[in-house]
Every structure is written in structure tokens, then in C-alpha cells.
Write an enzyme that holds these catalytic residues in place. Structure first.
Site, PDB file in Angstrom:
ATOM      1  N   CYS B  79      18.652  66.964 -11.046  1.00 41.28           N
ATOM      2  CA  CYS B  79      17.735  66.214 -12.076  1.00 41.28           C
ATOM      3  C   CYS B  79      17.128  64.658 -11.167  1.00 41.28           C
ATOM      4  O   CYS B  79      16.841  65.364 -10.171  1.00 41.28           O
ATOM      5  CB  CYS B  79      18.686  65.754 -13.039  1.00 41.28           C
ATOM      6  N   HIS B 183      19.107  71.018 -16.154  1.00 39.52           N
ATOM      7  CA  HIS B 183      20.688  70.544 -16.073  1.00 39.52           C
ATOM      8  C   HIS B 183      21.456  71.908 -15.789  1.00 39.52           C
ATOM      9  O   HIS B 183      21.544  72.403 -17.054  1.00 39.52           O
ATOM     10  CB  HIS B 183      20.601  69.863 -17.028  1.00 39.52           C
ATOM     11  N   GLU B 185      24.802  72.531 -15.760  1.00 37.74           N
ATOM     12  CA  GLU B 185      26.042  71.540 -16.673  1.00 37.74           C
ATOM     13  C   GLU B 185      25.575  72.046 -18.808  1.00 37.74           C
ATOM     14  O   GLU B 185      26.399  71.694 -19.072  1.00 37.74           O
ATOM     15  CB  GLU B 185      26.395  70.167 -16.615  1.00 37.74           C
TER      16      GLU B 185
END
Lengths: 289, 211
Positions: B79, B183, B185
Site C-alpha cells: 500500500c 493488501h 494480508e
């Protein structure tokens, strides 16, 4: 064109190609979001809006187990609402979020009982990605901007409970739909975004828990009025209701509880149905390694 | 050891969880001296570009990270951690990024588009053979939350594109350094595979998880 060729060709810059854009089917997908109402560490569901506090709760299970199930079904996000909204409930919620975040690698939103930036911080540290505020934002609108400044607008969701009180007029309610605020729902959504909300959850009180369908008119009005995503909540009884609120209602996401908890439909069922009706969704993908 | 840079930027718990799950020996690093023990760096970033740059500078992490990038060591920016690899951003005029990649970070401006982009969008793997993409389907969905995107001056560094109003560089890489706008994750199986691929690209002793 062979694999990697595009990469090697410096002419293939990232400048948008208008033609390829027109023909691209790739776009931001509409999200399907199961919502878990957590009371004393258990997921519960009231039969109609506001009944939770009146003992009309049905216990539907352990939040972390449910979250893992929805994660496996391909839910796009998950929302947890602390309906205890007490100091004790907050501690329980932190534990639920921590355990969920260790298993579910997807965006998690927490709401209920968030009254200060410190409450937001505690939830974010435990693994939440977004914080949803409702009555505390009405009581203290500065909380929206304080949260957005500290954590970014993408973190701050303002949830609105709206009820149609007159023809063409929707008012914001609090306290489980019992207390009118005098605020116009569209105007409040606009103000929330001006103050830094990165997303609006619109909960239609008339529709919530009745399974008669989302309120398409107010959903569309708010979606067209604000420049941030709008999540439609309340009233999903059939899969066609979801198609309608995403298409006609112009919502960016649907949030639902009952239809998932009681096993009527899986998240996967919903997405296949949406896809068949032309709504762009993320279907299950296989990873080979 | 894999150093996850902890500089007060947002929530890094999910990145930690995801990297650990994929077998990395993760250490949260905010002290530049600890980088000596690191074999790989993950630089997350949430919030404004300028705040992230200043957060790294005030912890004296900026120069060591710039040196790390110049030495072509394993690096993954996520990001704003990706955006900072570029020269500058419209979000924070006058603040310089690492300039590891040429080009600037711009804001979505397509009329009628909701900003930030929040949700799952598809990748076009511009460099399908890149190690980060190993095992992925051709057009995987990943989770984005952003109002700004990098516009590289050089197409050759782009490893994946995505389209939101306009087509942008969702990922770029050069040598052992890569960055992703989305993202991983938060991107379920696809995202975990990307992190697994990054960990697998690091020399074996970093993965051992002795700690």
C-alpha cells in the site's frame, strides 16, 4: 502474446488504453458481507430491529467459528457488532477479533459501543481494519473527523439506521430504532462523509429482520449523494433482494445476518446467484501452490 | 529474520499474522540497528504518504531502507509502503519518496467514481512469470483500499495492473524489491500465496523460524 511478453515490452506502459478499458470485464466487485451480532461472546440475532435488548434473541453460535465458516465460503469482509455495548462486552469483543484475525485474512469491521478514539485504537490493534460508529457519531460528530484524522478515512464507517417517516422522507433513528433524532438520513450521510467517513452502512429499519427486501429508494439516494461506498443492510430475505439493492439500489455491498446464520444460503450461493444476474462478484479461486 | 517495519503506521497485526502463518520468522522492527539481523524487509503503510515518510524519517529508518533498496535486497512494500518507492505523491506535495521507481503517485479522478476504492478487484498479471505470482490464477482478485495509485514512468517495472476508472500499476518490481498497492494480508488464499512466494524468494536461513 506469450507469458511475460507484455512485461518485457517497454511500450506496454500503464497508460490507460481506452479501447481495452471498454472491453474489459475486470472491475471492482460488489461485496457480500456477513454480519455477526455479538452478545456476551456469542452470535445472536434478533427477529426484528431493536428486539435484541428485549429478549428476542436467538443464539446462533460462536463468532470465531462462524467467521471461519464464512471466510471459507468466500465472504468479502466481515462485520462484528457488539450489541452488549458495555465495558465487559468490549473486552470480549477484543478477544473475538484477535482470534478471528489469526485465522481469517480478510477485512474485519467492528461496531457497537465505540465512543472514543481510544476505543477505536483498541479494536484496530486487536486486528480490526475498520470501525463502525452509529449513535456515538450522532452524539459527537467530531468523533468521525477525529477517527479519520488519526487512522484514515478508510478506517471510519458511519452506520445509519433510517426509517421512512413520511412520503419521501427518511429520518435517522438511534437506540435500536426507538428514538428519532430529527436528522434527515441523506443529509446526515452527506455530513458524515464531509467529516471523514470512508464508507456508509445504511440500515433500513422498516426492512431489518423482516426479510421483505432492502429499501431500494433510500439506498439509491444515499449512494448517489455520497462519493464513498454504501453498504446496504437490513431486509435480505431472498437472493433477488440482494440483486435488487446492488443493481437498482446502487449499493456497493450487501450486509446480511439471518440468511447466513440459519444456513438458508451460503455466501457462495449468494455470489453465484449475483453472478448469474450480471452483478460483478468475486467467485472462489484456486491457488496452485 | 524478516523485518516488518513498525513505524506507527496503522495496524500491522494482520500483516504479522499472515507472514507468521506462512512460516516467516517475523520481527517488528522500529530500531534501525535491528536491520543488521534482517534478511528481508516488509514495509507496510496506512495513512497519508507524507505521514508515512515522516514516520520513517523520525525513527531514522529512511536512510537504512534506501540503502537496503540500493543493495538489491529482498523487499516488499504494501500500500503506502509501495507508493513510497516512487518519487512523490499528489497526496503530500513537496514530500519526496525513495525514488526507487520513477514516476509519481496520483489520485483517482474519474468522474462518478467512488473514492477510496474499497474492495476486491482483479489483477492483470503483466509479468506472469514474476516469483510473487507463482501458483496464482491468471486474473486473481485482491483487496484494495486506496485513493491514490502509482503512475510509473517506465512500463517495464509493472508486474500487475488493475482497473478502477483508469488502469494503474497494482504492482511493480525491480530486482529483489517489489511493491503491491493491494493488501495481501487481507486477500485470503490469493494474498497468503503472494506472501508465501515472497518468503520463498528469500535465502533459506531467513525462513527457518528459529525465533
Amino acid at each position: 502474446m506469450g507469458p511475460g511478453e507484455d512485461f518485457k515490452n517497454p511500450a506496454a506502459s500503464v497508460k490507460p488504453n481506452p479501447l481495452s478499458r471498454l472491453h474489459s470485464t475486470k472491475m471492482l466487485t460488489k461485496r457480500v458481507i456477513p454480519c455477526l451480532d455479538v452478545h456476551d461472546g456469542k452470535v445472536t440475532r434478533g427477529l426484528q430491529f431493536g428486539r435484541a435488548e428485549e429478549g428476542g434473541l436467538r443464539n446462533v453460535g460462536d463468532p470465531v467459528e462462524l467467521a471461519i465458516r464464512y471466510n471459507d465460503q468466500g465472504a468479502d469482509e466481515m462485520v462484528f457488532f457488539d450489541i452488549t455495548a458495555s465495558a465487559h462486552g468490549r473486552g470480549t469483543m477484543i478477544d473475538v477479533i484477535e482470534r478471528t484475525a489469526a485465522h481469517c485474512f480478510m477485512p474485519l469491521t467492528v461496531g457497537g459501543g465505540i465512543r472514543a478514539v481510544e476505543d477505536m485504537s483498541a479494536m484496530l490493534k486487536s486486528g480490526a481494519d475498520k470501525i463502525s460508529i452509529n449513535s456515538s457519531a450522532i452524539a459527537t460528530p467530531e468523533l468521525i473527523s477525529a477517527g479519520a484524522e488519526r487512522f484514515g478515512s478508510q478506517c471510519i464507517v458511519v452506520s445509519i439506521d433510517a426509517k421512512k417517516t413520511a412520503p419521501d422522507c427518511w429520518e435517522v433513528f438511534v437506540q435500536g430504532g426507538r428514538k428519532p433524532t430529527g436528522l434527515d438520513a441523506v443529509a446526515w450521510a452527506e455530513e458524515a462523509v464531509r467529516r471523514g467517513a470512508g464508507e456508509i452502512v445504511l440500515n433500513s429499519i422498516d426492512a431489518d429482520g423482516t426479510k421483505a427486501g432492502y429499501d431500494l429508494v433510500i439506498t439509491r439516494r444515499i449512494s448517489e449523494a455520497v462519493g464513498v461506498p454504501v453498504v446496504a443492510s437490513g431486509g435480505a430475505g431472498t437472493l433477488d433482494h440482494m440483486v435488487a439493492v446492488l443493481a437498482e439500489g446502487k449499493a456497493d455491498a450487501v450486509l446480511a445476518a439471518s440468511i447466513f446464520h440459519f444456513g438458508e444460503y451460503t455466501v457462495t450461493d449468494v455470489k453465484h446467484h449475483l453472478a448469474r444476474h450480471g452483478v460483478p462478484v468475486r467467485l472462489p479461486e484456486t491457488v496452485a501452490n | 529474520m524478516l523485518a516488518l517495519i513498525d513505524y506507527g503506521s496503522g495496524n500491522i497485526r494482520s500483516v504479522t499474522n499472515a507472514l507468521k502463518r506462512e512460516g516467516a520468522d517475523v520481527e517488528l522492527v522500529s530500531d534501525p540497528a535491528r536491520l543488521a539481523a534482517a534478511e528481508a524487509i516488509v514495509l507496510p503503510g496506512v495513512g497519508a504518504f507524507g505521514d508515512c515518510v515522516r514516520g520513517l524519517q523520525s525513527r531514522r529508518l529512511w536512510e537504512p531502507l534506501a540503502e537496503w533498496l540500493a543493495a538489491d535486497r529482498p523487499f516488499l512494500g504494501i500500500c503506502v509502503g509501495y507508493q513510497m518507492l516512487f518519487e512523490e505523491s499528489e497526496e503530500s506535495p513537496g514530500v519526496r519518496g525513495f525514488g526507487f521507481f520513477g514516476g509519481a503517485v496520483k489520485r483517482f479522478t474519474t468522474p462518478g467514481l467512488k473514492v477510496p476504492q474499497i474492495g476486491w478487484n482483479q489483477l492483470d498479471l503483466a509479468a506472469p512469470a514474476h516469483s510473487l505470482w507463482r501458483g496464482l490464477p491468471p486474473h486473481p482478485h485482491v483487496y484494495f483500499v486506496h485513493s491514490f495509485f502509482p503512475d510509473p514512468s517506465e512500463g517495464a517495472i509493472v508486474t500487475a495492473r488493475s482497473t478502477y476508472g483508469e488502469t494503474f500499476a497494482a504492482s511493480a518490481a525491480r530486482g529483489r524489491a517489489a511493491g503491491v498497492q493491494f493488501h495481501p494480508e487481507k486477500s485470503q488464499a490469493v494474498g497468503l500465496a503472494i506472501l508465501r512466494n515472497f518468503i520463498a524468494s528469500v535465502p533459506a536461513r531467513a525462513l527457518a523460524g528459529q525465533g
